[in-house]
Write an enzyme that holds these catalytic residues in place. Structure first.
Site, PDB file in Angstrom:
ATOM      1  N   VAL A   1       0.828  -1.197   0.000  1.00  0.00           N
ATOM      2  CA  VAL A   1       0.000   0.000   0.000  1.00  0.00           C
ATOM      3  C   VAL A   1       0.867   1.254   0.000  1.00  0.00           C
ATOM      4  CG1 VAL A   1      -1.780   1.272   1.276  1.00  0.00           C
ATOM      5  CG2 VAL A   1      -1.831  -1.232   1.217  1.00  0.00           C
ATOM      6  N   GLU A   2       1.947   1.224   0.756  1.00  0.00           N
ATOM      7  CA  GLU A   2       2.783   2.409   0.919  1.00  0.00           C
ATOM      8  C   GLU A   2       3.589   2.754  -0.336  1.00  0.00           C
ATOM      9  OE1 GLU A   2       3.209   4.664   3.114  1.00  0.00           O
ATOM     10  OE2 GLU A   2       2.107   3.949   4.842  1.00  0.00           O
ATOM     11  N   SER A   3       4.235   1.762  -0.917  1.00  0.00           N
ATOM     12  CA  SER A   3       5.250   2.059  -1.941  1.00  0.00           C
ATOM     13  C   SER A   3       5.238   1.113  -3.128  1.00  0.00           C
ATOM     14  CB  SER A   3       6.637   1.986  -1.303  1.00  0.00           C
ATOM     15  OG  SER A   3       6.897   0.655  -0.841  1.00  0.00           O
TER      16      SER A   3
END
Length: 527
Positions: A134-136
């Site tokens: 989700v982040e990166s």
């Protein structure tokens, strides 16, 4: 006002694997700092039980993706909440973009085994292993317009709080080992702060603990439930946790969503080996019997051609090459670890000019030569650390090309009469900064007819794989100069990318597109 970390409006397109990401999958969000965003009410949909405390989720039986790592992850999934309409919306998005979901997990191959091992050691829910999705998008070079970087999308301030070093040589936010430990430490503190409620901890990781605490207090004063699903949180945070729950559901039952997950190593594919001091990365690659860019893929925190002179003095080395690397490193003469040039100071030289000539910094020269100031004398000598191998050995490293160069090719250009660095860069759709870096030139270097220059180009027309597309929303008080300085680009480029004429004023809320080299941002990130 709700304080929240500003995340990327659109996803970064130039990815480590050389392909585009799913528009709705990764948000370069990361631990909160002090940037402000307006709060907007979002309806999550139907009510559901509070889902902070872990509730075991059973994986679908008979899935084809049953390699040990995926089994291990499924057995550790603990969050509930799949019935929420926002989670269902994200699942539908992942199903529509199954190929890109598979690509993101493939990109995470070198890192997921290590992350899962560290998550398991701490007894955390396995969903935390999936948080970098989700982040990166599992891209260690991901960078957001809010200056978040790395797999875990740390911003400078929070990174410093958790011991992640950031300077010219090295950015710990991109270091897989250091950033993973920092992120898990931060998440552990947050889940303790919120009494073991992991969904609240994750919301705080995204928007800041202050934002979540204020939302809880507001609900309690109003006599409302104070779990994640009932809080009035910023829209990005309200979508952030459902995205993690949705991708966890995909891992639990990939076939149900038309997604196939390739087998991945159960454990970390690398061993952490002490280097005992600074070491040229091309030399280290030779010692391990591998390519420089392969080594950098496991050690993406290093900004330059060598490890940091002050540490960390370690490298992640493929497990099957650890023994040969250790043996060869032990036999390496001290004088061959890093190459030094003895520069004789000429009339007109300044320390900054010398630093630029050798692709280093004034601070490095000051420390290396034990100088108290920038004053230097003609005829004296300076020791300058430089790359030990030919420039082309580092070009692929600097651009993070795939090991087989499948997504890039080297062009050798012969300088013609009338050429300039600007005209050559423009004709190859690259920047002057890239050309000078690839060829160890400084920005004021003169080029001559017949001289050969190396240009690295990818098959999508661009050239620099450390460059990320960043979408920036203009704020009150912004200027072109201020924005350009923040992202280490020129005002001229900023105007050109956005078709801005001279004399045209920026307006708050206006959207700008920038092409940012993540390895050049560290100095500005110190502020």
């Amino acid at each position: 006002m709700i304080h929240k970390f500003a995340s990327a409006i659109a996803l970064l397109c130039l990815l480590f694997a050389g392909c585009s990401t799913l528009d709705s999958v990764p948000q370069q969000t990361g631990p909160s700092d002090s940037a402000d965003l307006d709060s907007v009410d979002v309806s999550i949909g139907q009510a559901a039980p509070a889902a902070g405390q872990p509730t075991l989720v059973s994986a679908a039986a008979g899935t084809a993706d049953d390699s040990p790592l995926w089994q291990q992850l499924r057995s550790g999934l603990q969050f509930d909440g799949i019935r929420h309409v926002e989670v269902q919306r994200q699942l539908a998005e992942y199903r529509r973009n199954a190929g890109q979901v598979e690509t993101i997990f493939k990109r995470g191959g070198p890192y997921i085994g290590y992350i899962q091992g560290e998550v398991s050691k701490r007894g955390f829910p396995a969903e935390i292993t999936l948080l970098p999705f989700v982040e990166s998008s599992y891209d260690p070079f991901a960078y957001s317009h809010g200056r978040a970087a790395g797999l875990w999308q740390f911003i400078p301030g929070t990174a410093r709080m958790y011991g992640l070093q950031q300077d010219w040589w090295y950015d710990g936010r991109r270091d897989v080992i250091a950033s993973t430990q920092a992120a898990l430490n931060y998440l552990d503190r947050l889940q303790q702060q919120f009494d073991g409620d992991w969904l609240l901890a994750l919301a705080a990781y995204n928007s800041g603990e202050g934002t979540v605490s204020r939302a809880i207090s507001k609900n309690r004063k109003a006599g409302k439930l104070a779990d994640f699903w009932h809080l009035d949180l910023p829209p990005e945070t309200s979508a952030y946790v459902p995205k993690l729950l949705a991708i966890s559901a995909v891992v639990a039952s990939p076939g149900k969503y038309g997604i196939s997950l390739e087998p991945l190593p159960t454990q970390a594919i690398f061993e952490v080996v002490p280097t005992g001091g600074q070491l040229d990365l091309a030399v280290a690659a030779e010692l391990a019997g591998m390519k420089t860019d392969e080594l950098h893929r496991l050690n993406p925190g290093f900004n330059r051609w060598a490890t940091h002179p002050d540490g960390p003095h370690r490298l992640a080395i493929p497990a099957d090459k650890e023994a040969i690397f250790r043996n060869n490193l032990a036999a390496l003469p001290e004088t061959e670890r890093v190459k030094w040039v003895r520069h004789k100071i000429q009339k007109g030289d300044t320390l900054s000019q010398i630093a630029a000539r050798y692709d280093t910094t004034t601070a490095v020269l000051l420390r290396t030569n034990k100088l108290n100031g920038t004053g230097i004398r003609i005829g004296r000598h300076l020791l300058v650390p430089v790359a030990a191998k030919q420039p082309e050995r580092y070009a692929a490293l600097a651009e993070h090309l795939q090991p087989d160069h499948a997504s890039a090719s080297k062009v050798t250009y012969r300088v013609r009469n009338g050429d300039s660095l600007w005209s050559i860069a423009n004709s190859h759709k690259v920047s002057v900064k890239q050309v000078t870096r690839w060829n160890r030139l400084d920005s004021g270097s003169l080029i001559r007819p017949g001289q050969q220059l190396v240009i690295w180009k990818n098959h999508n027309g661009g050239a620099d794989k450390t460059v990320r597309t960043v979408h920036y929303k203009v704020r009150s008080g912004d200027s072109l100069y201020r924005i350009a300085n923040k992202f280490s680009v020129s005002v001229t480029d900023l105007r050109r990318w956005n078709n801005l004429s001279k004399g045209k004023y920026l307006q708050p809320g206006q959207n700008l597109k920038l092409y940012v080299d993540v390895t050049q941002l560290t100095r500005n990130n110190q502020s």
